[in-house]
Motif scaffolding. Structure first.
Motif, PDB file in Angstrom:
ATOM      1  N   THR A  27      61.848  44.671  -0.541  1.00 37.39           N
ATOM      2  CA  THR A  27      62.184  43.366  -1.112  1.00 37.39           C
ATOM      3  C   THR A  27      60.956  42.458  -1.132  1.00 37.39           C
ATOM      4  O   THR A  27      60.683  41.769  -2.119  1.00 37.39           O
ATOM      5  CB  THR A  27      63.312  42.712  -0.294  1.00 37.39           C
ATOM      6  OG1 THR A  27      64.484  43.528  -0.402  1.00 37.39           O
ATOM      7  CG2 THR A  27      63.617  41.315  -0.790  1.00 37.39           C
ATOM      8  N   GLY A  52      59.801  46.860   3.633  1.00 42.46           N
ATOM      9  CA  GLY A  52      59.026  45.874   2.873  1.00 42.46           C
ATOM     10  C   GLY A  52      59.272  45.938   1.373  1.00 42.46           C
ATOM     11  O   GLY A  52      58.525  45.353   0.585  1.00 42.46           O
ATOM     12  N   VAL A  77      53.465  42.145   6.628  1.00 42.91           N
ATOM     13  CA  VAL A  77      54.552  43.036   6.225  1.00 42.91           C
ATOM     14  C   VAL A  77      54.075  44.068   5.211  1.00 42.91           C
ATOM     15  O   VAL A  77      54.469  45.230   5.262  1.00 42.91           O
ATOM     16  CB  VAL A  77      55.740  42.215   5.665  1.00 42.91           C
ATOM     17  CG1 VAL A  77      56.793  43.124   5.086  1.00 42.91           C
ATOM     18  CG2 VAL A  77      56.345  41.360   6.776  1.00 42.91           C
ATOM     19  N   ARG A  85      63.158  52.914   4.160  1.00 45.97           N
ATOM     20  CA  ARG A  85      64.167  52.427   5.106  1.00 45.97           C
ATOM     21  C   ARG A  85      64.300  50.918   5.102  1.00 45.97           C
ATOM     22  O   ARG A  85      63.465  50.203   4.570  1.00 45.97           O
ATOM     23  CB  ARG A  85      63.767  52.855   6.524  1.00 45.97           C
ATOM     24  CG  ARG A  85      63.799  54.342   6.686  1.00 45.97           C
ATOM     25  CD  ARG A  85      64.240  54.771   8.075  1.00 45.97           C
ATOM     26  NE  ARG A  85      64.280  56.233   8.028  1.00 45.97           N
ATOM     27  CZ  ARG A  85      63.293  57.008   8.494  1.00 45.97           C
ATOM     28  NH1 ARG A  85      62.252  56.478   9.113  1.00 45.97           N
ATOM     29  NH2 ARG A  85      63.379  58.308   8.381  1.00 45.97           N
ATOM     30  N   ASN A  86      65.341  50.449   5.752  1.00 45.42           N
ATOM     31  CA  ASN A  86      65.522  49.006   5.956  1.00 45.42           C
ATOM     32  C   ASN A  86      64.297  48.441   6.645  1.00 45.42           C
ATOM     33  O   ASN A  86      63.813  49.002   7.608  1.00 45.42           O
ATOM     34  CB  ASN A  86      66.745  48.737   6.828  1.00 45.42           C
ATOM     35  CG  ASN A  86      68.029  49.117   6.118  1.00 45.42           C
ATOM     36  OD1 ASN A  86      68.661  50.097   6.468  1.00 45.42           O
ATOM     37  ND2 ASN A  86      68.382  48.370   5.116  1.00 45.42           N
TER      38      ASN A  86
HETATM   39  N1  LIG Z   1      61.401  35.423   5.194  1.00 46.48           N
HETATM   40  C1  LIG Z   1      60.939  36.274   6.148  1.00 46.48           C
HETATM   41  N2  LIG Z   1      60.265  35.797   7.216  1.00 46.48           N
HETATM   42  C2  LIG Z   1      59.793  36.633   8.163  1.00 46.48           C
HETATM   43  N3  LIG Z   1      59.924  37.954   8.135  1.00 46.48           N
HETATM   44  C3  LIG Z   1      60.576  38.496   7.103  1.00 46.48           C
HETATM   45  C4  LIG Z   1      61.124  37.676   6.050  1.00 46.48           C
HETATM   46  N4  LIG Z   1      61.727  38.482   5.144  1.00 46.48           N
HETATM   47  C5  LIG Z   1      61.562  39.733   5.612  1.00 46.48           C
HETATM   48  N5  LIG Z   1      60.882  39.753   6.779  1.00 46.48           N
HETATM   49  C6  LIG Z   1      60.497  40.933   7.546  1.00 46.48           C
HETATM   50  O1  LIG Z   1      59.669  41.715   6.724  1.00 46.48           O
HETATM   51  C7  LIG Z   1      59.982  43.084   6.875  1.00 46.48           C
HETATM   52  C8  LIG Z   1      60.300  43.678   5.512  1.00 46.48           C
HETATM   53  O2  LIG Z   1      61.497  43.081   5.021  1.00 46.48           O
HETATM   54  P1  LIG Z   1      62.069  43.409   3.587  1.00 46.48           P
HETATM   55  O3  LIG Z   1      63.231  42.531   3.382  1.00 46.48           O
HETATM   56  O4  LIG Z   1      60.974  43.353   2.607  1.00 46.48           O
HETATM   57  O5  LIG Z   1      62.539  44.903   3.803  1.00 46.48           O
HETATM   58  P2  LIG Z   1      63.384  45.838   2.845  1.00 46.48           P
HETATM   59  O6  LIG Z   1      62.590  47.089   2.744  1.00 46.48           O
HETATM   60  O7  LIG Z   1      63.741  45.149   1.601  1.00 46.48           O
HETATM   61  O8  LIG Z   1      64.680  46.109   3.725  1.00 46.48           O
HETATM   62  P3  LIG Z   1      66.209  46.319   3.258  1.00 46.48           P
HETATM   63  O9  LIG Z   1      66.370  47.747   2.919  1.00 46.48           O
HETATM   64  O10 LIG Z   1      66.976  45.953   4.488  1.00 46.48           O
HETATM   65  O11 LIG Z   1      66.493  45.404   2.132  1.00 46.48           O
HETATM   66  C9  LIG Z   1      61.124  43.167   7.860  1.00 46.48           C
HETATM   67  O12 LIG Z   1      60.581  43.472   9.127  1.00 46.48           O
HETATM   68  C10 LIG Z   1      61.712  41.789   7.863  1.00 46.48           C
HETATM   69  O13 LIG Z   1      62.229  41.473   9.124  1.00 46.48           O
END
Ligand SMILES: Nc1ncnc2c1ncn2[C@@H]1O[C@H](COP(=O)(O)OP(=O)(O)OP(=O)(O)O)[C@@H](O)[C@H]1O
Ligand SMILES: [Mg+2]
Lengths: 233, 277
Positions: free
Chosen positions: A45, A43, A20, A39-40
């Protein structure tokens, strides 16, 4: 040049086989308020949780005040002076607001009443909820409690994941004021998708895309330039 | 009728005292802990040794049984339970079941396989509404209520209890405040184990003490925990007494069905309130 309070160097992270984060590097200077947008699923979080010690890195280092955080656990990361406020806005709903603060004060040794007074001083409406269930607070009040709770024990760096997500405009303004009031007093790394909030508060912005830092905006002109952040949201 | 009521409350009280640890271990650590039944039986056996061989009074021997179990529970927690964090539910069941089997063999090796019975330690009756009732049972019922109140205060008023409540709710958030929440969960595990031993100690004079006593009670305690809701303090209390009453009422009309009825009730509850494990 000052040395950064936080520096993330070439961090890779995978959930099982799915990678990721790809070679993520960034830094936060003492007193700086740095934002991450993207974007959502970009990565964001995952990056904050990695810094907070919840996820084991596949490669790279995280340094805090120059020291390698290694593979320490979240509780040790917190005790070294970093606090992480998660995206989900969950408080300890079965406890009162005051007890939420009491738990935060337990490790730091700060007096509960002092911590409570400080939170009420920054957000006076909280006073009447102190002995009510934290679970019945509104979304915005929860976020204020979460940030207030994280500040107990005077941390030096706050990691906050999307503090204004899902909140009404007026409430976003409350969060904005809270963050603005603390600006310069400690360092922040904040994930945020709200453009005006970023534009008004950011010292620097990292733009994330598909697990990489795609661009860094280091000056006000760059941050305020039309379309600079927007293209990543 | 009042005799049936008191019997139901006695069984309910004992079920509550034993089940609370099972329920909390599930709530805090997400582990179904079969080894709990070993700790329960061990408490009863240690009581017997202290009472019969060491010549202590029943009260002192009971205290000994409860306290002497704690180091054993500590070892189980540190070397088995803690290694099961995050593992799948069935893996934990197999591992803790293995501990139970080893424990039962250990009991047979130390104390032998034949049942031991103890006399009612108080041996007095009181008359209530024209029915004569053993004081010992009233003591057990009272104790169950006192423990319920004590646990309520522990979880509501002490910082350790509040941290556990917060940890049950959102473990990661407690950790991000710098609190090693697993240490607090361990304290709760020991507390639950001590209570299981107390249950064994209290039940010993009512039933007979034998190596397999844990198996029998464990199924009933699972029913209590499932009906009351895993990890729910109030639910466990209410469901223990409700199922205690089911046992005594059914037993009054048709003895052999008493315990079976508990599982009928459990099945009905499961049909209407599916648990999310
Ligand atoms: N516990 C997990 N196990 C497997 N894949 C995960 C897990 N958590 C997140 N992902 C994947 O990792 C990628 C990044 O997720 P992350 O939650 O870090 O994104 P984000 O930028 O915070 O998104 P958002 O804006 O929706 O909060 C995504 O493709 C998500 O599906
Ligand atoms: Mg996110």
């Amino acid at each position: 040049m000052k040395s950064p309070i936080l520096s993330v160097e070439s961090v890779d992270l995978a959930y099982g086989k799915a990678q990721v984060l790809h070679g993520v590097s960034l830094s936060v200077e003492p007193g700086e308020m740095v934002f991450i947008a993207g974007r959502n699923g970009a990565g964001k979080t995952t990056l904050l949780r990695t810094i907070a010690g919840f996820l084991p890195r596949a490669a790279g280092t995280v340094r805090y005040e120059g020291k390698d955080l290694g593979t320490v656990r979240p509780e040790s990361v917190a005790r070294s002076g970093i606090r992480y406020v998660a995206q989900d806005k969950r408080v300890f709903g079965k406890l009162t607001v005051r007890e939420n603060i009491e738990i935060a004060a337990h490790v730091s040794g700060e007096r509960v009443q002092e911590a409570v007074d400080r939170i009420v001083a920054t957000y006076p409406p909280m006073e009447k909820f102190l002995d009510g269930s934290a679970g019945s607070l509104s979304g915005g009040q929860r976020q204020i409690l979460l940030i207030g709770r994280a500040l107990v024990g005077s941390p030096k760096l706050l990691l906050v994941d999307e503090p204004t997500e899902g909140l009404a405009a007026g409430t976003i303004e409350d969060i904005f004021r809270l963050l603005d009031g603390m600006k310069g007093r400690l360092s922040f790394l904040i994930v945020e998708q709200n453009l005006p909030v970023i534009a008004r508060l950011a010292d620097r912005v990292y733009l994330m895309k598909e697990g990489k830092i795609d661009r860094e905006l280091a000056t006000r002109e760059e941050i305020e330039a039309p379309d600079s952040v927007e293209r990543y949201l | 009728m009042i005799g049936t009521l008191i019997y139901g409350l006695t069984i309910g009280g004992i079920l509550y005292i034993i089940s609370i640890g099972l329920s909390l271990t599930f709530g805090t650590m997400r582990i179904v802990n079969f080894a709990h039944a070993f700790v329960y039986a061990l408490g009863a056996y240690l009581l017997i040794t202290a009472f019969r061989k060491m010549g202590l009074s029943f009260l002192a021997a009971a205290g000994f049984g409860v306290l002497a179990v704690l180091p054993v529970a500590y070892v189980i927690e540190a070397y088995v339970i803690r290694r099961l964090y995050g593992e799948s539910l069935d893996y934990a069941i197999i591992a803790t079941y293995a501990v139970l089997l080893i424990g039962v063999d250990l009991i047979k090796w130390v104390w032998g396989a034949s049942p031991i019975s103890l006399n009612d330690p108080i041996g007095k009756d009181v008359e209530i509404l024209g029915v004569s009732l053993p004081v010992y049972r009233l003591v057990i019922i009272t104790l169950a209520f006192v423990i319920y109140g004590g646990l309520y205060l522990f979880f509501r008023k002490t910082i350790v209890g509040k941290i556990v409540i917060a940890g049950l709710d959102d473990k990661d958030a407690v950790r991000s405040l710098g609190i090693d929440v697993d240490r607090y969960f361990s304290i709760v595990f020991l507390l639950g184990s001590g209570l299981a031993a107390l249950g064994g100690v209290l039940y010993a004079p009512i039933t007979s003490v034998h190596p397999y006593m844990g198996f029998q009670i464990l199924l009933l305690c699972f029913a209590v925990v499932i009906v009351g809701g895993m990890g729910s303090l109030h639910g466990t209390f209410l469901s223990a007494f409700a199922l205690g009453m089911v046992i005594s009422l059914t037993g009054r009309f048709w003895g052999p069905a008493a315990e079976t009825m508990v599982f009928v009730v459990m099945a009905v509850v499961l049909i209407f309130k599916p648990i999310d494990v």
